[in-house]
Design an enzyme around this catalytic site. Structure first.
Site, PDB file in Angstrom:
ATOM      1  N   ALA C  13       7.705 -10.516 -22.364  1.00  0.00           N
ATOM      2  CA  ALA C  13       7.618  -9.363 -23.259  1.00  0.00           C
ATOM      3  C   ALA C  13       6.165  -9.036 -23.580  1.00  0.00           C
ATOM      4  O   ALA C  13       5.792  -8.729 -24.700  1.00  0.00           O
ATOM      5  CB  ALA C  13       8.410  -9.612 -24.534  1.00  0.00           C
ATOM      6  N   GLY C  15       2.761  -6.657 -21.959  1.00  0.00           N
ATOM      7  CA  GLY C  15       2.639  -5.229 -21.682  1.00  0.00           C
ATOM      8  C   GLY C  15       3.668  -4.741 -20.676  1.00  0.00           C
ATOM      9  O   GLY C  15       4.368  -3.752 -20.911  1.00  0.00           O
ATOM     10  N   ALA C  48      -5.291 -10.027 -24.833  1.00  0.00           N
ATOM     11  CA  ALA C  48      -6.665 -10.478 -24.634  1.00  0.00           C
ATOM     12  C   ALA C  48      -7.476  -9.559 -23.734  1.00  0.00           C
ATOM     13  O   ALA C  48      -8.674  -9.740 -23.587  1.00  0.00           O
ATOM     14  CB  ALA C  48      -6.663 -11.895 -24.064  1.00  0.00           C
ATOM     15  N   ALA C  49      -6.812  -8.570 -23.118  1.00  0.00           N
ATOM     16  CA  ALA C  49      -7.553  -7.616 -22.292  1.00  0.00           C
ATOM     17  C   ALA C  49      -8.462  -6.807 -23.203  1.00  0.00           C
ATOM     18  O   ALA C  49      -8.042  -6.364 -24.259  1.00  0.00           O
ATOM     19  CB  ALA C  49      -6.591  -6.708 -21.546  1.00  0.00           C
ATOM     20  N   GLY C  51     -11.588  -4.539 -22.057  1.00  0.00           N
ATOM     21  CA  GLY C  51     -12.400  -3.373 -21.691  1.00  0.00           C
ATOM     22  C   GLY C  51     -11.707  -2.044 -21.655  1.00  0.00           C
ATOM     23  O   GLY C  51     -12.189  -1.066 -22.226  1.00  0.00           O
ATOM     24  N   GLY C  52     -10.555  -1.945 -20.981  1.00  0.00           N
ATOM     25  CA  GLY C  52      -9.924  -0.643 -20.914  1.00  0.00           C
ATOM     26  C   GLY C  52      -8.991  -0.476 -19.738  1.00  0.00           C
ATOM     27  O   GLY C  52      -8.692  -1.425 -19.017  1.00  0.00           O
ATOM     28  N   PHE C 117     -16.994   1.480 -15.754  1.00  0.00           N
ATOM     29  CA  PHE C 117     -16.516   0.139 -15.434  1.00  0.00           C
ATOM     30  C   PHE C 117     -16.924  -0.226 -14.017  1.00  0.00           C
ATOM     31  O   PHE C 117     -17.226   0.650 -13.206  1.00  0.00           O
ATOM     32  CB  PHE C 117     -14.986   0.080 -15.590  1.00  0.00           C
ATOM     33  CG  PHE C 117     -14.538  -0.965 -16.583  1.00  0.00           C
ATOM     34  CD1 PHE C 117     -14.818  -0.813 -17.919  1.00  0.00           C
ATOM     35  CD2 PHE C 117     -13.834  -2.096 -16.176  1.00  0.00           C
ATOM     36  CE1 PHE C 117     -14.414  -1.771 -18.851  1.00  0.00           C
ATOM     37  CE2 PHE C 117     -13.437  -3.055 -17.093  1.00  0.00           C
ATOM     38  CZ  PHE C 117     -13.723  -2.902 -18.428  1.00  0.00           C
ATOM     39  N   GLN C 231      -9.228 -13.896  -8.957  1.00  0.00           N
ATOM     40  CA  GLN C 231     -10.426 -13.223  -9.437  1.00  0.00           C
ATOM     41  C   GLN C 231     -11.207 -14.067 -10.435  1.00  0.00           C
ATOM     42  O   GLN C 231     -10.656 -14.556 -11.413  1.00  0.00           O
ATOM     43  CB  GLN C 231     -10.053 -11.902 -10.117  1.00  0.00           C
ATOM     44  CG  GLN C 231     -11.253 -11.169 -10.686  1.00  0.00           C
ATOM     45  CD  GLN C 231     -10.959  -9.713 -10.944  1.00  0.00           C
ATOM     46  OE1 GLN C 231     -10.335  -9.354 -11.929  1.00  0.00           O
ATOM     47  NE2 GLN C 231     -11.381  -8.856 -10.029  1.00  0.00           N
ATOM     48  N   HIS C 233     -13.969 -13.650 -13.143  1.00  0.00           N
ATOM     49  CA  HIS C 233     -14.680 -12.638 -13.935  1.00  0.00           C
ATOM     50  C   HIS C 233     -16.106 -13.149 -14.112  1.00  0.00           C
ATOM     51  O   HIS C 233     -16.305 -14.304 -14.460  1.00  0.00           O
ATOM     52  CB  HIS C 233     -13.997 -12.465 -15.288  1.00  0.00           C
ATOM     53  CG  HIS C 233     -14.427 -11.234 -16.020  1.00  0.00           C
ATOM     54  ND1 HIS C 233     -15.678 -11.108 -16.568  1.00  0.00           N
ATOM     55  CD2 HIS C 233     -13.787 -10.067 -16.276  1.00  0.00           C
ATOM     56  CE1 HIS C 233     -15.782  -9.906 -17.136  1.00  0.00           C
ATOM     57  NE2 HIS C 233     -14.648  -9.260 -16.969  1.00  0.00           N
ATOM     58  N   LEU C 243     -13.414 -14.560 -22.488  1.00  0.00           N
ATOM     59  CA  LEU C 243     -13.838 -13.383 -21.734  1.00  0.00           C
ATOM     60  C   LEU C 243     -14.805 -12.518 -22.536  1.00  0.00           C
ATOM     61  O   LEU C 243     -14.550 -12.202 -23.690  1.00  0.00           O
ATOM     62  CB  LEU C 243     -12.586 -12.560 -21.399  1.00  0.00           C
ATOM     63  CG  LEU C 243     -12.798 -11.150 -20.836  1.00  0.00           C
ATOM     64  CD1 LEU C 243     -13.360 -11.211 -19.437  1.00  0.00           C
ATOM     65  CD2 LEU C 243     -11.492 -10.373 -20.837  1.00  0.00           C
ATOM     66  N   GLU C 246     -16.136  -6.609 -19.206  1.00  0.00           N
ATOM     67  CA  GLU C 246     -16.990  -5.851 -18.299  1.00  0.00           C
ATOM     68  C   GLU C 246     -17.635  -4.660 -19.016  1.00  0.00           C
ATOM     69  O   GLU C 246     -18.684  -4.161 -18.615  1.00  0.00           O
ATOM     70  CB  GLU C 246     -16.103  -5.337 -17.162  1.00  0.00           C
ATOM     71  CG  GLU C 246     -16.838  -4.813 -15.974  1.00  0.00           C
ATOM     72  CD  GLU C 246     -15.940  -4.852 -14.741  1.00  0.00           C
ATOM     73  OE1 GLU C 246     -15.469  -5.950 -14.398  1.00  0.00           O
ATOM     74  OE2 GLU C 246     -15.709  -3.798 -14.145  1.00  0.00           O
ATOM     75  N   ARG C 286     -16.265  -7.207  -9.396  1.00  0.00           N
ATOM     76  CA  ARG C 286     -16.282  -8.556  -9.963  1.00  0.00           C
ATOM     77  C   ARG C 286     -16.495  -9.640  -8.912  1.00  0.00           C
ATOM     78  O   ARG C 286     -17.194 -10.612  -9.147  1.00  0.00           O
ATOM     79  CB  ARG C 286     -14.979  -8.816 -10.707  1.00  0.00           C
ATOM     80  CG  ARG C 286     -14.886  -8.021 -11.981  1.00  0.00           C
ATOM     81  CD  ARG C 286     -13.559  -8.178 -12.661  1.00  0.00           C
ATOM     82  NE  ARG C 286     -13.553  -7.388 -13.883  1.00  0.00           N
ATOM     83  CZ  ARG C 286     -12.471  -7.209 -14.647  1.00  0.00           C
ATOM     84  NH1 ARG C 286     -11.320  -7.752 -14.303  1.00  0.00           N
ATOM     85  NH2 ARG C 286     -12.548  -6.487 -15.733  1.00  0.00           N
ATOM     86  N   HIS C 354      -9.920 -15.439 -13.899  1.00  0.00           N
ATOM     87  CA  HIS C 354      -9.475 -14.380 -14.787  1.00  0.00           C
ATOM     88  C   HIS C 354      -8.133 -13.781 -14.402  1.00  0.00           C
ATOM     89  O   HIS C 354      -7.322 -13.469 -15.261  1.00  0.00           O
ATOM     90  CB  HIS C 354     -10.548 -13.281 -14.785  1.00  0.00           C
ATOM     91  CG  HIS C 354     -10.279 -12.150 -15.717  1.00  0.00           C
ATOM     92  ND1 HIS C 354     -10.045 -12.347 -17.063  1.00  0.00           N
ATOM     93  CD2 HIS C 354     -10.224 -10.804 -15.529  1.00  0.00           C
ATOM     94  CE1 HIS C 354      -9.856 -11.163 -17.648  1.00  0.00           C
ATOM     95  NE2 HIS C 354      -9.934 -10.223 -16.741  1.00  0.00           N
ATOM     96  N   ARG C 389      -9.314  -7.070  -7.516  1.00  0.00           N
ATOM     97  CA  ARG C 389      -8.915  -6.009  -8.434  1.00  0.00           C
ATOM     98  C   ARG C 389     -10.138  -5.414  -9.113  1.00  0.00           C
ATOM     99  O   ARG C 389     -11.058  -6.141  -9.505  1.00  0.00           O
ATOM    100  CB  ARG C 389      -7.980  -6.568  -9.508  1.00  0.00           C
ATOM    101  CG  ARG C 389      -7.570  -5.560 -10.544  1.00  0.00           C
ATOM    102  CD  ARG C 389      -6.562  -6.114 -11.502  1.00  0.00           C
ATOM    103  NE  ARG C 389      -7.098  -7.119 -12.404  1.00  0.00           N
ATOM    104  CZ  ARG C 389      -7.834  -6.860 -13.497  1.00  0.00           C
ATOM    105  NH1 ARG C 389      -8.117  -5.617 -13.812  1.00  0.00           N
ATOM    106  NH2 ARG C 389      -8.259  -7.846 -14.265  1.00  0.00           N
ATOM    107  N   GLY C 391     -11.915  -3.919 -12.306  1.00  0.00           N
ATOM    108  CA  GLY C 391     -11.735  -4.018 -13.748  1.00  0.00           C
ATOM    109  C   GLY C 391     -11.132  -2.720 -14.263  1.00  0.00           C
ATOM    110  O   GLY C 391     -11.485  -1.638 -13.795  1.00  0.00           O
ATOM    111  N   ASN C 393      -8.027  -1.769 -13.893  1.00  0.00           N
ATOM    112  CA  ASN C 393      -6.819  -1.344 -13.171  1.00  0.00           C
ATOM    113  C   ASN C 393      -5.575  -2.151 -13.575  1.00  0.00           C
ATOM    114  O   ASN C 393      -4.458  -1.722 -13.293  1.00  0.00           O
ATOM    115  CB  ASN C 393      -7.006  -1.460 -11.657  1.00  0.00           C
ATOM    116  CG  ASN C 393      -7.523  -0.155 -11.042  1.00  0.00           C
ATOM    117  OD1 ASN C 393      -7.587   0.867 -11.716  1.00  0.00           O
ATOM    118  ND2 ASN C 393      -7.904  -0.200  -9.776  1.00  0.00           N
TER     119      ASN C 393
END
Lengths: 114, 247, 588, 131
Positions: C13, C15, C48-49, C51-52, C117, C231, C233, C243, C246, C286, C354, C389, C391, C393
């Site tokens: 449960a 995102g 915990a994400a 940046g965006g 980014f 990945q 970071h 973290l 970015e 990254r 990451h 990936r 950052g 996305n």
């Protein structure tokens, strides 16, 4: 749950708290401490006071302060009662708001009769 | 490496074998930079597999590890050992909540309350994706942003005496969340939230002890939010009696 | 065993799981939804994400740019049909988030703001200060409360999928507060259980990210795709692995080595400019930034600390006002955890595990090869991330593919599916027996924490930023040994109520399977691509390896790896170009 | 069988506020209302007496300046100060003022309140002929 009518006493409590925060210290000093210190010669004499309180503007201001003080204290004491473990909230409210009503009425009558 | 030994006094409660909670002391070799959570993890991995507690992110944002640390509700990941020079730290589950086990408390009551305040946008005007975003200036964002920062760690409930004395109180975090939506320029749901928020068990139950805001690890200021809400909902209440008011 | 029925069962449960639940509820309010998670939704690691989330919205941008940035960023291992629909759908998803109340940062006009980014040619990353994932998660969680058909099962630990004859009909899960197992019986199952960063010792990932869902699908016969792509970071805090987004670099931060030199210019990312230029220097991808750190370290130009070598992140020139407005969490975390206030001091950072590019194999509809089973978010591999990936996305991915999984599952359910009840009861009983066995074993010689330490250390040594045959092989051997020893571990806590020893043991079970898929996939990919860099095969080899690795579960040993062609539509594999030649706009 | 047995820690309904310093401070604020109530009653009685004539008024004045009267007023004065300072401290929380993108700093709001307090006090003292 349902919307509560507590908004009414809360507004009186909050307004009273705000007014008192500005005026209460100096009032207590003036009416309760300064006379004992002999700072007044004539200010509290019957004639001066009668004339002062006789002014309609003064009556209005005093009535405002006293009423708000009554309701502020009543509402806060109701919370206090709860905080001291008294759970008969309705009875407490009836008594305290009743006293505030008596105070308000007495102040009004006294002011009118001066 | 600079190490020091911490005496960690942990309130234990294992419902299947204990009648009531008791303190168990662990002597934990710790790194100087550690937080209390690191010490608990050390106990869990090296000393006692039976100790239970919640944690995840270790960066003050998931809200799992709220607990009483020397009597204050804190995030265990934000309680640095260097701030406890005596070397003795008492760890207990969050006050005002039933203990499920050890440091794990029962959160059902809070979750129900959070759900009860309708914590979602009740829009002023429905908008389709094709119409693009609602315009919201940085100033309009600022008006509610602080109240979006709550991580539901429940430190505020643990320190709120009114919640402790009477759990019917909706409580700081849930009421602050309602305020967050009420203050959002996209929202028009204050009246819909009135039933719960402006009930006797809602904002009016708060006596502004202010402790919630003192302990909030994210500076959300739920106490402030509740007083502001008292004013807004109070005005709503009074004006509802005016001619044309909605009662 | 109690049976709980629902039309759609969602495991996880965070995102993706919440977005899936909302999509099912909106597709058909009559469908019942069971949303299971081993933690309360707001504890999920989406929070915990920082940046965006990238999405084309501004007039200077277009979908083609986002497509090409993503495909080349992924070193052409992305499926281009998936990327196409991803870049198309993400702006709509982000707008939906806006309508649901996500507090996106704004321009003075009131429109949503975007920030630069890494690896993106145009500024297109929507953000909510430096807590974007947190705000998205809480917005989704709070919005999900609006839908009465979403029934949450918070703190339920999902153990096994229930599959029969090529289709999935449910799962078993333990109610953590009672320790009792329940059988969840449904028509469609969606796994949204997140990544598996915890198979490494030094990671930005929270404790919950142990690859449970990946392992569950894998054991049920669904291949894990592209698992070797892990990945790193480039900017994590030493020690804790926390973290530092970015966006620190997007807003203009520098990375400098021990001489104060912006070393990225030595690795094809230059020239250095005082203000950020997109796709250049600190705004490179990254994988390349983390690899540059490794080279600096070999050259002795990093700074040794007790927590390992670091470089410095310099944010001082951004000023206090900008840092407080755009990067408040970063400031708080740096000050508290490494005693460095970025307003006045350099912040030590080093690369940190990451994100898993790989995951449960799905098609562009988020469907796995197993009928009725879907997957979305970090646990899945569609694949839009390929070998690396970009950052910002991943937050978009969980929305787009969460929604697609939800719609797909709803449609599948409506076709009429009937669960084979008795058969499922037997499977559920097997699952319960598997858990009970841990309770019944007596004290073994190996303890779970020690085995975990061995496993994660082996992964770091063998599957780090640079790898070669010998190091990966060594890791593979250790994993085989750990897997064998794990069979004999016993629970030290035999109680029922909130037994975290049990859940950590189940997590360890998953971690071993996932780690093995990573290591064996890495061993067999004899080329260097994106985040998978082999010192013994330094070149990208499109001839042999422009293919997805597919790891198939083998209960008795190492997984079987085969390969699946990459979908290429309009972008032919070419050289990845960053730095001056990339023509990125100035992001000042 | 359900093995759960959540444990509820007891809280004293009558002495909970002794467990933390911040609760004691809160109760001090709350108790100020008791002195507000008594003081207000004294004033209202004073007004009644004033209306009843000179002798009644003088009786009230004597009571107020008696030792017990003075002691009460000194205590009430202290609580009045407690009320004022705690009330001012809470104002920025209860009344958040936003100017554009900035929240007006709490210190400014509190400072303004102390300014008004000084002005009001001075006005009353001048009115009473003390200053």
């Amino acid at each position: 749950m349902a919307r509560s009518a507590k908004a009414v006493p809360w507004f009186l409590f909050a307004a009273g708290g705000t007014v008192l925060s500005f005026i209460l210290p100096v009032m207590i000093f003036t009416t309760g401490i300064a006379p004992a210190l002999g700072l007044f010669t004539d200010a509290l004499s019957y004639d001066t006071m009668s004339a002062f309180v006789g002014n309609w503007l003064v009556k209005l201001v005093l009535f405002g302060i006293l009423t708000l003080a009554c309701w502020h204290a009543a509402h806060r004491l109701r919370v206090c009662a709860h905080d001291f473990g008294i759970r008969a909230d309705t009875a407490v409210a009836v008594i305290l708001y009743g006293l505030a009503t008596v105070g308000t009425a007495t102040a009004a009558l006294a002011l009118v009769s001066i | 490496m600079s190490e020091r030994t911490i005496e960690l006094e942990v309130l234990r409660y294992r419902p299947e074998q204990d009648q009531e909670p008791f303190f168990q002391t662990y002597k934990v070799p710790c790194e100087e930079e550690w937080v209390v959570l690191d010490a608990l993890n050390y106990v869990k991995e090296e000393m006692d597999r039976t100790l239970s507690y919640r944690w995840s992110c270790h960066m003050f944002v998931c809200g799992s590890c709220g607990m009483m640390i020397d009597g204050e509700p804190k995030l265990a990941c934000k309680a640095f050992l260097k701030d406890y020079p005596t070397g003795k730290i008492r760890v207990e589950p969050l006050s005002n909540f039933p203990i499920e086990r050890d440091l794990v408390v029962v959160l059902d009551d809070f979750v129900e309350k959070l759900e009860s305040v309708k914590p979602y946008i009740i829009p002023k005007e429905e908008r389709t994706v094709e119409q693009g975003e609602y315009l919201q200036t940085p100033a309009q964002l600022k008006a509610f942003k602080q109240y979006t920062l709550c991580i539901n760690c429940l430190c505020c409930y643990a320190v709120c005496p009114q919640y402790g004395l009477d759990e019917s109180f909706v409580g700081p975090a849930a009421l602050a969340l309602a305020h967050r939506y009420n203050m959002d320029s996209r929202d028009l749901g204050r009246a819909a939230r009135d039933d719960v928020v402006a009930a006797a068990e809602g904002i009016w139950h708060c006596s502004f002890v202010g402790a919630c805001s003192q302990v909030c690890p994210k500076d959300v200021d739920p106490a402030g939010a509740i007083q502001q809400a008292k004013f807004a909902h109070g005005i709503d209440y009074l004006t509802s009696f005016l001619p044309g008011g909605k009662r | 065993m109690q049976v709980i029925e629902a039309d759609v069962i969602i495991v996880g449960a965070g995102g993706a799981g919440l977005r899936t639940a909302i999509a099912v509820a909106e597709a058909d309010p009559k469908l019942s939804i069971a949303l299971l998670s081993k933690v309360y939704p707001m504890r999920s690691h989406t929070c915990a994400a920082e940046g965006g989330a990238a999405g084309v919205i501004k007039s200077n941008d277009n979908l083609e740019y986002h497509f090409h940035d993503t495909v080349s960023g992924g070193d052409w291992l992305t499926d281009q049909d998936a990327v196409d629909l991803f870049v198309n759908e993400i702006p709509k998803e982000l707008l939906r988030m806006e309508h649901w109340g996500c507090p996106w940062s704004r321009e003075t006009s009131g429109n949503v703001a975007v920030r630069p980014f890494g690896g993106m040619k145009i500024m297109r990353t929507w953000f909510a200060a430096d807590k974007t994932g947190f705000h998205m998660l809480h917005t989704l969680f709070q919005t999900s409360i609006k839908y009465p058909s979403v029934k949450r099962f918070d703190e339920y630990y999902t153990v096994d999928l229930l599959t029969d004859d090529g289709a999935c009909y449910g799962c078993t899960a333990i109610e953590m507060r009672t320790g009792q197992m329940r059988q969840f019986r449904g028509k469609a199952i969606v796994i949204c259980s997140g990544g598996a960063g915890k198979i490494f010792p030094f990671t930005t990932n929270g404790a919950v990210k142990t690859g449970d869902g990946m392992a569950m699908a894998y054991r049920a016969g669904v291949p894990l795709k592209d698992m070797e792509f892990v990945q790193y970071h480039p900017t994590g805090l030493p020690g804790s692995g926390i973290l530092l987004t970015e966006a620190c670099r997007g807003e203009g931060g520098y990375l400098v080595n021990k001489d104060g030199y912006r070393y990225l210019q030595d690795y094809g990312l230059g020239p250095e400019t005082p203000t950020p230029v997109l796709k250049a220097m600190e705004l490179g991808p990254r994988d390349q930034l983390s690899q540059a750190f490794w080279h600096e370290q070999k050259k002795g130009r990093t700074i040794p600390t007790k927590w390992g070598d670091v470089v410095h992140l310099d944010l001082r020139h951004l000023g206090e006002k900008k840092i407080d407005e755009r990067l408040p969490l970063i400031r708080e975390l740096s000050a508290k955890y490494v005693d460095s206030d970025p307003v006045t001091t350099l912040v030590p950072v080093r690369p940190v595990v990451h994100y898993m590019m790989g995951g449960i194999h799905t098609d562009i509809h988020a469907a796995t090869p197993l009928k009725g089973l879907y997957a979305a978010g970090e646990c899945a591999c569609v694949s839009i991330n390929g070998a690396n990936r970009l950052g910002s996305n991943s937050l978009g991915e969980l929305l787009v593919f969460g929604a697609r999984a939800g719609r797909g599952a709803a449609e599948y359910v409506k076709k009429g599916v009937r669960a084979p009840g008795e058969r499922l009861d037997a499977l559920a009983a097997d699952s319960e027996a598997r858990v009970k066995a841990w309770f019944q074993r007596t004290q073994a010689s190996d303890r779970v924490p020690a085995l975990k330490k061995r496993l994660t250390t082996a992964m770091e040594d063998g599957c780090g930023i640079y790898r070669d045959e010998a190091t990966i092989k060594a890791a593979c051997d250790i994993i085989v040994d750990v897997r064998e020893r794990f069979k004999n571990v016993a629970l030290e806590d035999k109680s029922s109520v909130y037994n975290t020893d049990l859940y950590q043991t189940l997590e360890m079970d998953a971690m071993i399977e996932v780690a093995q898929a990573v290591a064996v996939s890495a061993l067999q990919r004899r080329e260097s691509r994106g985040a998978h860099q082999r010192l013994d095969h330094v070149k990208r080899d499109d001839e042999a390896f422009l293919k997805h690795s597919m790891a198939h579960y083998n209960p008795n040993g190492e997984p079987r790896i085969d390969y699946l062609d990459v979908v290429i539509t309009k972008s032919k594999p070419a050289e990845r170009v960053y730095g001056a030649r990339a023509g990125g706009q100035s992001a000042a | 069988m359900n093995p759960r047995k959540p444990y509820v820690r007891p809280i004293s309904k009558t002495s909970w506020f002794m467990t933390q310093g911040r609760y004691k401070v809160y109760m001090l604020h709350e108790i100020s209302s008791l002195f507000v109530a008594i003081y207000t009653a004294i004033l209202i009685i004073g007004l009644v007496r004033l209306g009843e004539g000179e002798a009644a008024w003088q009786g009230w004045l004597d009571a107020v300046t008696s030792p017990i009267g003075v002691i009460f007023h000194l205590i009430a004065f202290v609580f009045a100060l407690i009320h004022t300072t705690s009330w001012f401290k809470a104002v920025p929380q209860a009344m958040r003022i936003q100017r554009g993108e900035e929240i007006v700093p709490g210190k400014l709001i509190v400072g303004a309140h102390y300014g008004v307090l000084a002005a009001v006090s001075l006005f009353v003292l001048i009115l009473a002929g003390v200053a």
